[in-house]
Design a protein around this motif. Structure first.
Motif, PDB file in Angstrom:
ATOM      1  N   PRO A 180       0.827  -1.212   0.000  1.00 43.52           N
ATOM      2  CA  PRO A 180       0.000   0.000   0.000  1.00 43.52           C
ATOM      3  C   PRO A 180       0.866   1.269   0.000  1.00 43.52           C
ATOM      4  O   PRO A 180       0.494   2.288  -0.565  1.00 43.52           O
ATOM      5  CB  PRO A 180      -0.817  -0.129   1.283  1.00 43.52           C
ATOM      6  N   THR A 181       2.040   1.170   0.646  1.00 44.02           N
ATOM      7  CA  THR A 181       3.028   2.254   0.602  1.00 44.02           C
ATOM      8  C   THR A 181       4.256   1.711  -0.113  1.00 44.02           C
ATOM      9  O   THR A 181       4.909   0.788   0.388  1.00 44.02           O
ATOM     10  CB  THR A 181       3.423   2.681   2.038  1.00 44.02           C
ATOM     11  N   PRO A 182       4.559   2.229  -1.321  1.00 43.63           N
ATOM     12  CA  PRO A 182       5.697   1.694  -2.074  1.00 43.63           C
ATOM     13  C   PRO A 182       6.998   1.745  -1.272  1.00 43.63           C
ATOM     14  O   PRO A 182       7.220   2.636  -0.459  1.00 43.63           O
ATOM     15  CB  PRO A 182       5.768   2.604  -3.303  1.00 43.63           C
ATOM     16  N   ALA A 195       6.731 -13.025 -18.948  1.00 40.15           N
ATOM     17  CA  ALA A 195       6.029 -12.173 -19.912  1.00 40.15           C
ATOM     18  C   ALA A 195       4.635 -11.808 -19.410  1.00 40.15           C
ATOM     19  O   ALA A 195       4.201 -10.651 -19.521  1.00 40.15           O
ATOM     20  CB  ALA A 195       5.940 -12.872 -21.269  1.00 40.15           C
ATOM     21  N   ALA A 196       3.920 -12.776 -18.839  1.00 33.54           N
ATOM     22  CA  ALA A 196       2.575 -12.500 -18.316  1.00 33.54           C
ATOM     23  C   ALA A 196       2.624 -11.503 -17.165  1.00 33.54           C
ATOM     24  O   ALA A 196       1.748 -10.638 -17.040  1.00 33.54           O
ATOM     25  CB  ALA A 196       1.912 -13.799 -17.867  1.00 33.54           C
ATOM     26  N   LEU A 197       3.660 -11.597 -16.340  1.00 31.33           N
ATOM     27  CA  LEU A 197       3.805 -10.639 -15.240  1.00 31.33           C
ATOM     28  C   LEU A 197       3.986  -9.234 -15.779  1.00 31.33           C
ATOM     29  O   LEU A 197       3.350  -8.284 -15.301  1.00 31.33           O
ATOM     30  CB  LEU A 197       4.985 -11.032 -14.350  1.00 31.33           C
ATOM     31  N   ALA A 198       4.843  -9.084 -16.774  1.00 31.98           N
ATOM     32  CA  ALA A 198       5.082  -7.754 -17.353  1.00 31.98           C
ATOM     33  C   ALA A 198       3.819  -7.201 -18.007  1.00 31.98           C
ATOM     34  O   ALA A 198       3.553  -6.003 -17.939  1.00 31.98           O
ATOM     35  CB  ALA A 198       6.231  -7.827 -18.357  1.00 31.98           C
ATOM     36  N   GLN A 199       3.027  -8.064 -18.626  1.00 26.38           N
ATOM     37  CA  GLN A 199       1.790  -7.615 -19.272  1.00 26.38           C
ATOM     38  C   GLN A 199       0.706  -7.278 -18.255  1.00 26.38           C
ATOM     39  O   GLN A 199      -0.086  -6.363 -18.461  1.00 26.38           O
ATOM     40  CB  GLN A 199       1.262  -8.693 -20.224  1.00 26.38           C
ATOM     41  N   THR A 200       0.649  -8.024 -17.174  1.00 26.41           N
ATOM     42  CA  THR A 200      -0.425  -7.856 -16.190  1.00 26.41           C
ATOM     43  C   THR A 200      -0.175  -6.684 -15.255  1.00 26.41           C
ATOM     44  O   THR A 200      -1.084  -5.883 -14.989  1.00 26.41           O
ATOM     45  CB  THR A 200      -0.576  -9.150 -15.358  1.00 26.41           C
ATOM     46  N   PHE A 201       1.038  -6.579 -14.753  1.00 27.20           N
ATOM     47  CA  PHE A 201       1.312  -5.608 -13.694  1.00 27.20           C
ATOM     48  C   PHE A 201       1.744  -4.262 -14.254  1.00 27.20           C
ATOM     49  O   PHE A 201       2.879  -3.836 -14.090  1.00 27.20           O
ATOM     50  CB  PHE A 201       2.335  -6.178 -12.698  1.00 27.20           C
ATOM     51  N   LYS A 202       0.800  -3.611 -14.885  1.00 30.79           N
ATOM     52  CA  LYS A 202       0.991  -2.239 -15.347  1.00 30.79           C
ATOM     53  C   LYS A 202       0.841  -1.315 -14.127  1.00 30.79           C
ATOM     54  O   LYS A 202       0.188  -1.675 -13.144  1.00 30.79           O
ATOM     55  CB  LYS A 202      -0.060  -1.872 -16.402  1.00 30.79           C
ATOM     56  N   PRO A 203       1.430  -0.121 -14.175  1.00 33.53           N
ATOM     57  CA  PRO A 203       1.361   0.774 -13.001  1.00 33.53           C
ATOM     58  C   PRO A 203      -0.062   1.023 -12.493  1.00 33.53           C
ATOM     59  O   PRO A 203      -0.299   0.992 -11.282  1.00 33.53           O
ATOM     60  CB  PRO A 203       2.024   2.057 -13.505  1.00 33.53           C
ATOM     61  N   GLU A 204      -1.019   1.218 -13.389  1.00 30.34           N
ATOM     62  CA  GLU A 204      -2.390   1.499 -12.930  1.00 30.34           C
ATOM     63  C   GLU A 204      -3.001   0.273 -12.241  1.00 30.34           C
ATOM     64  O   GLU A 204      -3.740   0.408 -11.261  1.00 30.34           O
ATOM     65  CB  GLU A 204      -3.280   1.997 -14.073  1.00 30.34           C
ATOM     66  N   PHE A 205      -2.697  -0.929 -12.715  1.00 26.68           N
ATOM     67  CA  PHE A 205      -3.193  -2.151 -12.081  1.00 26.68           C
ATOM     68  C   PHE A 205      -2.605  -2.297 -10.676  1.00 26.68           C
ATOM     69  O   PHE A 205      -3.313  -2.616  -9.720  1.00 26.68           O
ATOM     70  CB  PHE A 205      -2.852  -3.369 -12.946  1.00 26.68           C
ATOM     71  N   MET A 206      -1.312  -2.026 -10.542  1.00 26.98           N
ATOM     72  CA  MET A 206      -0.677  -2.119  -9.225  1.00 26.98           C
ATOM     73  C   MET A 206      -1.243  -1.078  -8.273  1.00 26.98           C
ATOM     74  O   MET A 206      -1.433  -1.355  -7.085  1.00 26.98           O
ATOM     75  CB  MET A 206       0.841  -1.989  -9.363  1.00 26.98           C
ATOM     76  N   GLU A 216      -4.303   0.026  -8.335  1.00 27.83           N
ATOM     77  CA  GLU A 216      -5.614  -0.503  -7.945  1.00 27.83           C
ATOM     78  C   GLU A 216      -5.467  -1.563  -6.855  1.00 27.83           C
ATOM     79  O   GLU A 216      -6.230  -1.580  -5.883  1.00 27.83           O
ATOM     80  CB  GLU A 216      -6.335  -1.093  -9.162  1.00 27.83           C
ATOM     81  N   LEU A 217      -4.494  -2.459  -7.018  1.00 31.10           N
ATOM     82  CA  LEU A 217      -4.272  -3.500  -6.008  1.00 31.10           C
ATOM     83  C   LEU A 217      -3.931  -2.893  -4.656  1.00 31.10           C
ATOM     84  O   LEU A 217      -4.370  -3.395  -3.616  1.00 31.10           O
ATOM     85  CB  LEU A 217      -3.152  -4.451  -6.436  1.00 31.10           C
TER      86      LEU A 217
END
Length: 159
Positions: free
Chosen positions: A92-94, A128-139, A141-142
Protein backbone atom coordinates in the motif's frame (compact mmCIF):
# COMPACT_ATOMS: atom_id res chain seq x y z
CA UNK A 1 -5.86 -18.68 -42.80
CA UNK A 2 -6.68 -20.02 -39.32
CA UNK A 3 -6.50 -17.63 -36.41
CA UNK A 4 -3.22 -17.71 -34.55
CA UNK A 5 -3.62 -19.68 -31.35
CA UNK A 6 -2.33 -17.88 -28.29
CA UNK A 7 -1.30 -19.55 -25.08
CA UNK A 8 -3.31 -18.33 -22.16
CA UNK A 9 -1.61 -18.02 -18.83
CA UNK A 10 -3.79 -17.24 -15.87
CA UNK A 11 -1.55 -15.99 -13.07
CA UNK A 12 -4.42 -16.56 -10.62
CA UNK A 13 -3.86 -20.29 -11.00
CA UNK A 14 -0.50 -19.86 -9.22
CA UNK A 15 -2.02 -18.04 -6.23
CA UNK A 16 -4.54 -18.43 -3.45
CA UNK A 17 -5.59 -15.84 -0.84
CA UNK A 18 -3.25 -17.60 1.63
CA UNK A 19 -0.32 -16.74 -0.66
CA UNK A 20 -1.06 -13.01 -0.80
CA UNK A 21 0.60 -10.68 1.68
CA UNK A 22 -0.43 -7.07 2.20
CA UNK A 23 2.78 -5.46 3.38
CA UNK A 24 2.60 -3.26 6.48
CA UNK A 25 4.80 -0.14 6.59
CA UNK A 26 8.37 -0.48 7.78
CA UNK A 27 9.26 -3.76 6.08
CA UNK A 28 12.46 -4.33 4.12
CA UNK A 29 12.65 -5.98 0.73
CA UNK A 30 14.47 -8.95 2.23
CA UNK A 31 11.85 -9.34 4.99
CA UNK A 32 9.06 -9.37 2.39
CA UNK A 33 10.91 -11.95 0.30
CA UNK A 34 11.33 -14.07 3.45
CA UNK A 35 7.58 -13.80 4.19
CA UNK A 36 6.63 -14.82 0.64
CA UNK A 37 8.99 -17.81 0.82
CA UNK A 38 7.33 -18.81 4.11
CA UNK A 39 3.88 -18.61 2.51
CA UNK A 40 4.96 -20.86 -0.35
CA UNK A 41 6.64 -23.33 2.00
CA UNK A 42 3.55 -23.50 4.24
CA UNK A 43 1.63 -24.77 1.22
CA UNK A 44 4.54 -27.01 0.14
CA UNK A 45 5.93 -28.65 3.30
CA UNK A 46 8.59 -30.61 1.39
CA UNK A 47 10.40 -27.33 0.73
CA UNK A 48 12.80 -25.98 3.34
CA UNK A 49 12.25 -22.23 3.79
CA UNK A 50 15.91 -21.45 4.52
CA UNK A 51 17.15 -23.26 1.42
CA UNK A 52 14.51 -21.63 -0.79
CA UNK A 53 15.27 -18.21 0.68
CA UNK A 54 18.98 -18.72 0.04
CA UNK A 55 18.31 -19.53 -3.64
CA UNK A 56 16.01 -16.54 -4.13
CA UNK A 57 18.44 -14.14 -2.43
CA UNK A 58 21.35 -15.53 -4.46
CA UNK A 59 19.44 -14.54 -7.62
CA UNK A 60 18.74 -11.10 -6.14
CA UNK A 61 22.46 -10.53 -5.45
CA UNK A 62 23.31 -10.67 -9.13
CA UNK A 63 20.84 -8.04 -10.25
CA UNK A 64 17.76 -6.48 -8.74
CA UNK A 65 14.55 -7.96 -10.09
CA UNK A 66 12.65 -4.70 -9.55
CA UNK A 67 11.44 -3.10 -12.76
CA UNK A 68 11.01 0.64 -13.19
CA UNK A 69 7.23 0.08 -13.23
CA UNK A 70 7.26 -0.93 -9.56
CA UNK A 71 7.01 -4.69 -10.09
CA UNK A 72 9.60 -6.82 -8.30
CA UNK A 73 9.98 -10.42 -9.50
CA UNK A 74 12.29 -12.38 -7.23
CA UNK A 75 12.48 -15.96 -8.43
CA UNK A 76 14.53 -19.13 -8.37
CA UNK A 77 14.70 -22.43 -10.19
CA UNK A 78 14.68 -25.46 -7.88
CA UNK A 79 15.36 -29.15 -8.36
CA UNK A 80 12.93 -30.09 -5.55
CA UNK A 81 9.68 -29.00 -7.19
CA UNK A 82 7.61 -30.52 -9.96
CA UNK A 83 5.47 -27.46 -10.70
CA UNK A 84 5.49 -23.69 -10.34
CA UNK A 85 4.88 -22.05 -6.95
CA UNK A 86 4.17 -18.38 -6.26
CA UNK A 87 3.24 -15.78 -3.67
CA UNK A 88 2.30 -12.12 -4.06
CA UNK A 89 3.00 -9.07 -1.91
CA UNK A 90 1.12 -5.80 -2.36
CA UNK A 91 2.64 -2.62 -0.92
CA UNK A 92 0.00 0.00 0.00
CA UNK A 93 3.03 2.25 0.60
CA UNK A 94 5.70 1.69 -2.07
CA UNK A 95 9.12 0.60 -0.84
CA UNK A 96 12.31 2.00 -2.44
CA UNK A 97 14.38 -0.83 -3.85
CA UNK A 98 17.63 -1.08 -1.84
CA UNK A 99 19.71 -1.72 -4.97
CA UNK A 100 18.09 1.04 -7.03
CA UNK A 101 16.30 3.57 -4.77
CA UNK A 102 14.86 5.31 -7.86
CA UNK A 103 12.61 2.25 -8.32
CA UNK A 104 9.83 1.91 -5.76
CA UNK A 105 8.35 -1.54 -5.23
CA UNK A 106 4.54 -1.55 -5.49
CA UNK A 107 4.02 -5.28 -6.01
CA UNK A 108 6.30 -8.28 -5.52
CA UNK A 109 5.54 -11.54 -7.30
CA UNK A 110 7.88 -14.25 -6.04
CA UNK A 111 7.84 -17.47 -7.99
CA UNK A 112 9.70 -20.74 -8.02
CA UNK A 113 10.05 -22.89 -11.08
CA UNK A 114 11.30 -26.41 -11.61
CA UNK A 115 14.88 -26.41 -12.85
CA UNK A 116 14.23 -29.08 -15.48
CA UNK A 117 14.75 -27.81 -19.07
CA UNK A 118 11.19 -28.68 -20.14
CA UNK A 119 9.87 -26.00 -17.75
CA UNK A 120 12.02 -23.14 -19.03
CA UNK A 121 9.58 -22.03 -21.77
CA UNK A 122 6.77 -21.74 -19.22
CA UNK A 123 9.16 -19.84 -16.90
CA UNK A 124 9.61 -17.28 -19.68
CA UNK A 125 5.84 -17.19 -20.30
CA UNK A 126 5.25 -16.37 -16.64
CA UNK A 127 7.77 -13.52 -16.80
CA UNK A 128 6.03 -12.17 -19.91
CA UNK A 129 2.58 -12.50 -18.32
CA UNK A 130 3.80 -10.64 -15.24
CA UNK A 131 5.08 -7.75 -17.35
CA UNK A 132 1.79 -7.61 -19.27
CA UNK A 133 -0.42 -7.86 -16.19
CA UNK A 134 1.31 -5.61 -13.69
CA UNK A 135 0.99 -2.24 -15.35
CA UNK A 136 1.36 0.77 -13.00
CA UNK A 137 -2.39 1.50 -12.93
CA UNK A 138 -3.19 -2.15 -12.08
CA UNK A 139 -0.68 -2.12 -9.23
CA UNK A 140 -2.17 1.15 -7.94
CA UNK A 141 -5.61 -0.50 -7.95
CA UNK A 142 -4.27 -3.50 -6.01
CA UNK A 143 -2.72 -1.18 -3.41
CA UNK A 144 -6.21 0.13 -2.59
CA UNK A 145 -7.57 -3.33 -1.79
CA UNK A 146 -7.42 -4.54 1.79
CA UNK A 147 -8.21 -8.25 1.60
CA UNK A 148 -6.20 -10.99 -0.16
CA UNK A 149 -9.33 -12.49 -1.72
CA UNK A 150 -10.23 -9.09 -3.21
CA UNK A 151 -6.74 -8.79 -4.67
CA UNK A 152 -6.99 -12.24 -6.25
CA UNK A 153 -10.48 -11.48 -7.60
CA UNK A 154 -9.10 -8.32 -9.24
CA UNK A 155 -7.03 -10.40 -11.66
CA UNK A 156 -8.60 -10.94 -15.05
CA UNK A 157 -7.78 -13.90 -17.27
CA UNK A 158 -5.40 -12.86 -20.07
CA UNK A 159 -6.18 -13.93 -23.62
Amino acid sequence: MPAKKTNTLDLRALLSPAQIYIVPPGQTKQAVIRRLVELICQAEPALGPEEVLREVLRREEGISTTLDTGLSIPHARLEEIADFKAALAVFPTPLPDPVNPHHAIKVMFLFLSPSKPEFFQRHLQILAALAQTFKPEFMDELAQLQMPQDILAHFKPRP
